[in-house]
Design a protein around this motif. Structure first.
Motif, PDB file in Angstrom:
ATOM      1  N   TYR A  79      -0.393  24.509 -35.601  1.00 37.92           N
ATOM      2  CA  TYR A  79      -0.559  24.264 -37.028  1.00 37.92           C
ATOM      3  C   TYR A  79      -0.984  25.543 -37.745  1.00 37.92           C
ATOM      4  CZ  TYR A  79      -0.188  19.220 -36.279  1.00 37.92           C
ATOM      5  OH  TYR A  79       0.263  17.961 -35.965  1.00 37.92           O
ATOM      6  N   ASP A  80      -1.838  26.333 -37.101  1.00 37.64           N
ATOM      7  CA  ASP A  80      -2.280  27.597 -37.695  1.00 37.64           C
ATOM      8  C   ASP A  80      -1.204  28.675 -37.581  1.00 37.64           C
ATOM      9  OD1 ASP A  80      -4.888  26.761 -38.493  1.00 37.64           O
ATOM     10  OD2 ASP A  80      -5.517  26.886 -36.403  1.00 37.64           O
ATOM     11  N   MET A  81      -0.460  28.672 -36.492  1.00 36.22           N
ATOM     12  CA  MET A  81       0.565  29.693 -36.270  1.00 36.22           C
ATOM     13  C   MET A  81       1.762  29.538 -37.202  1.00 36.22           C
ATOM     14  SD  MET A  81       0.592  29.663 -32.100  1.00 36.22           S
ATOM     15  CE  MET A  81       1.881  30.860 -31.868  1.00 36.22           C
ATOM     16  N   ALA A  82       2.065  28.307 -37.585  1.00 38.08           N
ATOM     17  CA  ALA A  82       3.271  28.024 -38.370  1.00 38.08           C
ATOM     18  C   ALA A  82       3.142  28.540 -39.803  1.00 38.08           C
ATOM     19  CB  ALA A  82       3.538  26.521 -38.386  1.00 38.08           C
ATOM     20  N   ASP A  83       4.260  29.046 -40.324  1.00 37.24           N
ATOM     21  CA  ASP A  83       4.331  29.408 -41.737  1.00 37.24           C
ATOM     22  C   ASP A  83       4.526  28.160 -42.593  1.00 37.24           C
ATOM     23  OD1 ASP A  83       4.231  32.216 -41.250  1.00 37.24           O
ATOM     24  OD2 ASP A  83       6.360  32.158 -40.704  1.00 37.24           O
ATOM     25  N   ILE A  84       5.212  27.186 -42.017  1.00 41.43           N
ATOM     26  CA  ILE A  84       5.491  25.945 -42.713  1.00 41.43           C
ATOM     27  C   ILE A  84       5.391  24.793 -41.711  1.00 41.43           C
ATOM     28  CG2 ILE A  84       7.984  26.136 -42.383  1.00 41.43           C
ATOM     29  CD1 ILE A  84       8.370  24.911 -45.129  1.00 41.43           C
ATOM     30  N   ILE A  85       4.827  23.687 -42.157  1.00 42.72           N
ATOM     31  CA  ILE A  85       4.694  22.480 -41.330  1.00 42.72           C
ATOM     32  C   ILE A  85       5.482  21.380 -42.029  1.00 42.72           C
ATOM     33  CG2 ILE A  85       3.118  20.739 -40.400  1.00 42.72           C
ATOM     34  CD1 ILE A  85       0.893  22.990 -40.693  1.00 42.72           C
ATOM     35  N   ILE A  86       6.470  20.854 -41.353  1.00 43.86           N
ATOM     36  CA  ILE A  86       7.261  19.762 -41.909  1.00 43.86           C
ATOM     37  C   ILE A  86       6.848  18.488 -41.191  1.00 43.86           C
ATOM     38  CG2 ILE A  86       9.565  18.829 -42.295  1.00 43.86           C
ATOM     39  CD1 ILE A  86      10.606  21.758 -42.115  1.00 43.86           C
ATOM     40  N   PHE A  87       6.308  17.550 -41.950  1.00 46.01           N
ATOM     41  CA  PHE A  87       5.921  16.253 -41.409  1.00 46.01           C
ATOM     42  C   PHE A  87       7.014  15.250 -41.762  1.00 46.01           C
ATOM     43  CE2 PHE A  87       3.158  12.304 -42.263  1.00 46.01           C
ATOM     44  CZ  PHE A  87       3.452  11.766 -41.013  1.00 46.01           C
ATOM     45  N   LEU A  88       7.729  14.799 -40.748  1.00 48.31           N
ATOM     46  CA  LEU A  88       8.766  13.786 -40.957  1.00 48.31           C
ATOM     47  C   LEU A  88       8.112  12.415 -40.903  1.00 48.31           C
ATOM     48  CD1 LEU A  88      11.865  15.107 -39.012  1.00 48.31           C
ATOM     49  CD2 LEU A  88      11.465  15.037 -41.461  1.00 48.31           C
ATOM     50  N   ASP A  89       8.259  11.665 -41.979  1.00 52.21           N
ATOM     51  CA  ASP A  89       7.553  10.402 -42.119  1.00 52.21           C
ATOM     52  C   ASP A  89       8.459   9.298 -42.692  1.00 52.21           C
ATOM     53  OD1 ASP A  89       5.400   8.654 -42.073  1.00 52.21           O
ATOM     54  OD2 ASP A  89       4.625   9.323 -44.017  1.00 52.21           O
ATOM     55  N   PRO A  90       9.524   8.944 -41.959  1.00 52.28           N
ATOM     56  CA  PRO A  90      10.377   7.853 -42.447  1.00 52.28           C
ATOM     57  C   PRO A  90       9.639   6.517 -42.389  1.00 52.28           C
ATOM     58  CG  PRO A  90      11.168   8.655 -40.329  1.00 52.28           C
ATOM     59  CD  PRO A  90       9.998   9.503 -40.714  1.00 52.28           C
ATOM     60  N   LEU A  91      10.187   5.555 -43.081  1.00 54.87           N
ATOM     61  CA  LEU A  91       9.582   4.227 -43.104  1.00 54.87           C
ATOM     62  C   LEU A  91       9.489   3.650 -41.694  1.00 54.87           C
ATOM     63  CD1 LEU A  91      11.455   2.843 -46.224  1.00 54.87           C
ATOM     64  CD2 LEU A  91       9.056   3.575 -46.093  1.00 54.87           C
ATOM     65  N   LEU A  92       8.458   2.852 -41.476  1.00 54.21           N
ATOM     66  CA  LEU A  92       8.196   2.274 -40.158  1.00 54.21           C
ATOM     67  C   LEU A  92       9.374   1.461 -39.637  1.00 54.21           C
ATOM     68  CD1 LEU A  92       6.262   1.738 -37.807  1.00 54.21           C
ATOM     69  CD2 LEU A  92       5.238  -0.108 -39.181  1.00 54.21           C
ATOM     70  N   TRP A  93       9.981   0.631 -40.466  1.00 52.25           N
ATOM     71  CA  TRP A  93      11.108  -0.188 -40.006  1.00 52.25           C
ATOM     72  C   TRP A  93      12.268   0.675 -39.532  1.00 52.25           C
ATOM     73  CZ3 TRP A  93      15.964   0.214 -41.911  1.00 52.25           C
ATOM     74  CH2 TRP A  93      16.131   0.768 -43.184  1.00 52.25           C
ATOM     75  N   LYS A  94      12.458   1.828 -40.194  1.00 49.72           N
ATOM     76  CA  LYS A  94      13.549   2.732 -39.822  1.00 49.72           C
ATOM     77  C   LYS A  94      13.278   3.364 -38.453  1.00 49.72           C
ATOM     78  CE  LYS A  94      15.656   5.118 -42.991  1.00 49.72           C
ATOM     79  NZ  LYS A  94      16.029   6.137 -44.000  1.00 49.72           N
ATOM     80  N   ARG A  95      12.020   3.753 -38.216  1.00 45.23           N
ATOM     81  CA  ARG A  95      11.668   4.334 -36.922  1.00 45.23           C
ATOM     82  C   ARG A  95      11.822   3.312 -35.807  1.00 45.23           C
ATOM     83  NH1 ARG A  95       6.101   5.760 -37.368  1.00 45.23           N
ATOM     84  NH2 ARG A  95       6.058   5.009 -39.490  1.00 45.23           N
ATOM     85  N   LYS A  96      11.393   2.079 -36.054  1.00 40.72           N
ATOM     86  CA  LYS A  96      11.527   1.033 -35.030  1.00 40.72           C
ATOM     87  C   LYS A  96      12.992   0.770 -34.701  1.00 40.72           C
ATOM     88  CE  LYS A  96       7.205  -1.462 -35.738  1.00 40.72           C
ATOM     89  NZ  LYS A  96       6.596  -2.739 -36.143  1.00 40.72           N
ATOM     90  N   LEU A  97      13.825   0.741 -35.711  1.00 37.74           N
ATOM     91  CA  LEU A  97      15.260   0.548 -35.491  1.00 37.74           C
ATOM     92  C   LEU A  97      15.846   1.717 -34.702  1.00 37.74           C
ATOM     93  CD1 LEU A  97      17.837  -1.098 -35.960  1.00 37.74           C
ATOM     94  CD2 LEU A  97      18.081   0.105 -38.162  1.00 37.74           C
ATOM     95  N   ARG A  98      15.450   2.937 -35.037  1.00 44.47           N
ATOM     96  CA  ARG A  98      15.936   4.122 -34.327  1.00 44.47           C
ATOM     97  C   ARG A  98      15.519   4.106 -32.858  1.00 44.47           C
ATOM     98  NH1 ARG A  98      14.484   9.007 -38.527  1.00 44.47           N
ATOM     99  NH2 ARG A  98      16.168   8.656 -40.019  1.00 44.47           N
ATOM    100  N   ILE A  99      14.297   3.657 -32.591  1.00 49.95           N
ATOM    101  CA  ILE A  99      13.832   3.582 -31.200  1.00 49.95           C
ATOM    102  C   ILE A  99      14.757   2.674 -30.404  1.00 49.95           C
ATOM    103  CG2 ILE A  99      12.004   2.667 -29.694  1.00 49.95           C
ATOM    104  CD1 ILE A  99       9.975   3.647 -31.841  1.00 49.95           C
ATOM    105  N   PHE A 100      15.055   1.512 -30.941  1.00 50.72           N
ATOM    106  CA  PHE A 100      15.902   0.560 -30.217  1.00 50.72           C
ATOM    107  C   PHE A 100      17.334   1.082 -30.100  1.00 50.72           C
ATOM    108  CE2 PHE A 100      18.457  -3.307 -29.710  1.00 50.72           C
ATOM    109  CZ  PHE A 100      17.886  -3.768 -28.532  1.00 50.72           C
ATOM    110  N   THR A 101      17.857   1.657 -31.165  1.00 49.14           N
ATOM    111  CA  THR A 101      19.220   2.215 -31.135  1.00 49.14           C
ATOM    112  C   THR A 101      19.309   3.335 -30.103  1.00 49.14           C
ATOM    113  OG1 THR A 101      19.490   1.673 -33.469  1.00 49.14           O
ATOM    114  CG2 THR A 101      21.022   3.268 -32.550  1.00 49.14           C
TER     115      THR A 101
END
Length: 168
Positions: A79-101
């Motif tokens: 976190y300190d080393m990075a110039d930029i931190i991208i936090f990917l935060d899609p909706l919970l239902w989308k992540r659950k669907l992606r896990i199963f897919t």
């Protein structure tokens, strides 16, 4: 920006975004799970926290990088080393669907993976998702300390991600 940390929970789109950014910028991409779990022939061995830090430090000395993974205690220094931190935060239902897919694609041999895609792993992915959501306030608090370095995305569409590395 030449050192990019992409962070997110299972099935948030970290690998897809990292691959795209790497291709569009020429910056090498590293999957943190592969740094944590070193592959030797057909065996995956978990490196110690010190070994992980050594590998990451070696990569850092080479110059620009894109690293992507979940939030692990063993590489908090990124976190300190990075110039930029991208936090990917899609909706919970989308992540659950992606896990199963993803699970189905891996079982059918359509999508490769570094682990055995069985019901135990599927349950673990859902458990990690629940754990993340329960601990979200602490994670959000930690991110606030990095201020303007943090970009939150609710999707990983390439049209949006290309603009990320062109920030002033």
């Amino acid at each position: 920006m030449n050192k990019v940390l992409i962070i997110g929970i299972v099935a948030s789109g970290k690998t897809t975004l990292a691959q795209h950014l790497s291709l569009s910028t020429g910056i090498p991409w590293f999957e943190l799970d592969s740094i944590v779990h070193h592959q030797i022939e057909s065996i995956r061995i978990k490196r110690t926290a010190d070994e992980q830090a050594e590998v990451i430090s070696h990569i850092d000395r080479q110059g620009a990088w894109i690293m992507e993974g979940t939030d692990r205690a063993s590489y908090q220094f990124l976190y300190d080393m990075a110039d930029i931190i991208i936090f990917l935060d899609p909706l919970l239902w989308k992540r659950k669907l992606r896990i199963f897919t993803r699970y189905l694609k891996q079982k059918l041999g359509i999508e490769p993976c570094h682990y055995k895609p069985d019901l135990k792993m599927l349950r673990l992915m859902y458990q990690w998702t629940r754990d993340f959501e329960q601990n979200r306030p602490a994670f959000e608090y930690k991110l606030r300390s990095y201020g303007l370095k943090v970009i939150r995305l609710t999707d990983n569409r390439p049209s949006r991600s290309d603009k990320l590395l062109r920030r002033p």
